[in-house]
Design a protein around this motif. Structure first.
Motif, short mmCIF file in Angstrom:
data_model
loop_
_atom_site.label_atom_id
_atom_site.label_comp_id
_atom_site.label_asym_id
_atom_site.label_seq_id
_atom_site.Cartn_x
_atom_site.Cartn_y
_atom_site.Cartn_z
N LEU A 1 47.39 51.59 56.35
CA LEU A 1 46.54 52.72 56.78
C LEU A 1 46.04 53.57 55.61
O LEU A 1 44.85 53.94 55.59
N PRO A 2 46.87 53.88 54.60
CA PRO A 2 46.36 54.70 53.49
C PRO A 2 45.23 54.03 52.70
O PRO A 2 44.51 54.71 51.97
N THR A 3 45.07 52.70 52.85
CA THR A 3 43.99 52.02 52.12
C THR A 3 42.67 52.05 52.89
O THR A 3 41.64 51.64 52.38
N LEU A 4 42.72 52.53 54.14
CA LEU A 4 41.51 52.56 54.97
C LEU A 4 40.80 53.91 54.85
O LEU A 4 41.44 54.92 54.54
N SER A 5 39.49 53.92 55.10
CA SER A 5 38.70 55.15 54.93
C SER A 5 39.10 56.20 55.96
O SER A 5 39.38 55.87 57.13
N GLU A 6 39.08 57.44 55.52
CA GLU A 6 39.38 58.56 56.40
C GLU A 6 38.28 58.67 57.48
O GLU A 6 37.11 58.36 57.21
N ALA A 7 38.63 59.11 58.66
CA ALA A 7 37.69 59.35 59.76
C ALA A 7 36.74 58.16 60.00
O ALA A 7 35.54 58.33 60.15
N SER A 8 37.30 56.95 60.01
CA SER A 8 36.46 55.77 60.19
C SER A 8 36.70 55.10 61.55
O SER A 8 36.08 54.09 61.86
N VAL A 9 37.61 55.66 62.36
CA VAL A 9 37.98 55.03 63.63
C VAL A 9 37.61 55.97 64.78
O VAL A 9 37.84 57.17 64.71
N ASP A 10 37.02 55.41 65.86
CA ASP A 10 36.59 56.25 66.99
C ASP A 10 37.69 56.47 68.02
O ASP A 10 37.72 57.49 68.70
N PHE A 11 38.57 55.47 68.20
CA PHE A 11 39.69 55.64 69.14
C PHE A 11 40.77 54.61 68.85
O PHE A 11 40.53 53.63 68.13
N VAL A 12 41.95 54.87 69.38
CA VAL A 12 43.11 54.02 69.10
C VAL A 12 43.69 53.53 70.43
O VAL A 12 43.78 54.30 71.39
N CYS A 13 44.04 52.27 70.48
CA CYS A 13 44.70 51.75 71.68
C CYS A 13 45.84 50.87 71.19
O CYS A 13 45.59 49.91 70.45
N SER A 14 47.07 51.22 71.53
CA SER A 14 48.18 50.53 70.91
C SER A 14 49.42 50.43 71.78
O SER A 14 49.61 51.20 72.71
N ASP A 15 50.25 49.49 71.42
CA ASP A 15 51.47 49.18 72.15
C ASP A 15 52.60 49.13 71.12
O ASP A 15 53.03 48.06 70.71
N PRO A 16 53.04 50.31 70.65
CA PRO A 16 54.05 50.33 69.58
C PRO A 16 55.41 49.88 70.07
O PRO A 16 55.64 49.78 71.28
N PRO A 17 56.35 49.61 69.16
CA PRO A 17 57.71 49.25 69.58
C PRO A 17 58.29 50.34 70.48
O PRO A 17 58.04 51.52 70.28
N TYR A 18 59.07 49.91 71.49
CA TYR A 18 59.63 50.87 72.46
C TYR A 18 60.99 51.40 72.01
O TYR A 18 61.57 52.26 72.66
N GLY A 19 61.52 50.80 70.94
CA GLY A 19 62.80 51.28 70.42
C GLY A 19 63.99 50.91 71.30
O GLY A 19 64.98 51.62 71.34
N LEU A 20 63.88 49.79 72.01
CA LEU A 20 64.97 49.38 72.90
C LEU A 20 65.69 48.15 72.36
O LEU A 20 66.58 47.61 73.01
#
Ligand SMILES: C[S@@+](CC[C@H](N)C(=O)[O-])C[C@H]1O[C@@H](n2cnc3c(N)ncnc32)[C@H](O)[C@@H]1O
Length: 376
Positions: free
Chosen positions: A21-40
């Motif tokens: 993520l730090p290598t990607l341009s700032e304010a370049s994404v319009d929205f996020v849709c994700s399924d992160p780990p649930y920690g179970l």
């Protein structure tokens, strides 16, 4: 950083999102849709041993435009941690959406079997039954192991009798319910001024309600009984899969929504506070069916996982397409999935003809995602 996959406006990076993520341009994404780990520690997977904390959501926010919306799936037991981490990273929590499904299986310990095991008593096998996931408890105290073979979701498992008096008394007791829904956090990166200013400046504001309306069965062609265009019901914060919809309809039975013509509020003193309805405007849909018609129902497809996809938490493509449409901007918008797994968000974006960017830690999952994308 060189992408693992880049074709048709779909880019996938293989690596830890905290480094990518730090290598990607700032304010370049319009929205996020994700399924992160649930920690179970889901099914013993190393990647599922913790809910992503504040630094993840800060790094994600940096690449988003102001006002960008984010959907993140969570587990019912760890959702609170996910939501707090997102909020503490500076996102505004806007809603909690529910995805209801009928295919969950209880991962429960049978108390009677646990007692026999603790006492070292061996149970007599008195028969076998088809081990439909979620409907039998294996001798090791967990749900039928057959589940773990995703290509063989049903198989035989043993029926055993309690060996001790105490186990007899506790037969039928277990420690978990059948999971039937997943919470989804809806969060927003703080706006740059008002919604109107944000929309004009960044091209991002709110949700695409009209494209996401719930079509009614009786007037799916767009016309109601009065011949007016009916765009469907306002999207709700609940989504169902087909099985959950069937169960709901069995419980609710068949009902009809009356066509209701709003005339007037009748009380003169209210007119200054409320918008005066236009006479003759249809306010209801005049359709009929089970209660599921009020919600979006994703049709589950067995083939959409793709050859060799052993990822245990693949999301249905219809649901992902619906969510991407809901979050889309007037120009479509670019979606980011920082926990891409086997690429369901990226596939949904490709099906919709939208640009998308994914990040996935596990190389095997990246391989599966790339193969799925190429097969479309
Ligand atoms: C719940 S799964 C997503 C599954 C996905 N929805 C699908 O349909 O295939 C979460 C994924 O996040 C990945 N992951 C975990 N930590 C990560 C990190 N720091 N950076 C990138 N990916 C990560 C895991 O490898 C896992 O594949």
């Amino acid at each position: 950083m060189k992408p693992y996959y880049a074709k048709d406006n779909i880019t996938l990076y293989c690596g830890d999102n905290r480094e990518v993520l730090p290598t990607l341009s700032e304010a370049s994404v319009d929205f996020v849709c994700s399924d992160p780990p649930y920690g179970l520690g889901f099914m013993g997977h190393e990647w599922d041993h913790g809910v992503p904390g504040i630094p993840y959501w800060e790094a994600i926010q940096r690449v988003c435009k102001p006002g960008a919306l984010m959907l993140a799936f969570g587990g019912t037991r760890t959702y609170h941690r996910l939501t707090c981490a997102i909020e503490d990273a500076g996102w505004e929590i806007r809603d909690c959406l529910m995805w209801l499904y009928g295919t969950g299986f209880p991962k429960a310990a049978d108390i009677g079997k646990m007692i026999d095991k603790a006492k070292g008593a061996s149970r007599e096998v008195i028969g076998t039954k088809l081990g439909r996931p979620g409907y039998s408890l294996a001798d090791n105290g967990r749900t039928n192991e057959v589940y773990h073979d995703l290509h063989n979701p049903a198989g035989e498992c043993a029926i055993t009798a309690p060996a001790t008096e105490l186990a007899k008394r506790w037969t039928g007791w277990a420690n978990a319910l059948k999971p039937a829904w997943e919470p989804i956090v809806l969060a927003m990166k703080p706006l740059d001024g008002t919604l109107a200013h944000n929309a004009e400046t960044w091209g991002v504001a709110g949700m695409n309600i009209d494209r996401s309306r719930i079509q009614t069965a009786d007037n799916a062609n767009g016309a109601d009984r009065k011949g007016k265009v009916a765009a469907g019901r306002w999207p709700a914060n609940i989504f169902l899969d087909e099985e959950a919809a069937t169960q709901l309809d069995q419980q609710s039975g068949h009902t009809a929504s009356k066509v209701r013509i709003e005339k007037n509020f009748g009380r003169k003193d209210e007119s200054q506070y409320r918008i005066k309805p236009v006479p003759g405007v249809v306010k209801d849909f005049g359709d009929s069916g089970g209660a599921s018609r009020f919600f979006y129902t994703a049709k589950a497809s067995r083939s959409e996982r793709g050859e060799g996809n052993d990822h245990p938490t693949v999301k249905p493509l219809k649901l992902m397409q619906y969510l991407l449409t809901l979050l889309s901007t007037p120009t479509g918008g670019r979606v980011l999935d920082p926990f891409a797994g086997s690429g369901s968000t990226l596939l949904a974006a490709k099906l919709l003809g939208r640009p998308a960017m994914g990040i996935e830690l596990d190389e095997h999952s990246c391989e599966v995602a790339a193969a799925r994308l190429d097969s479309l």
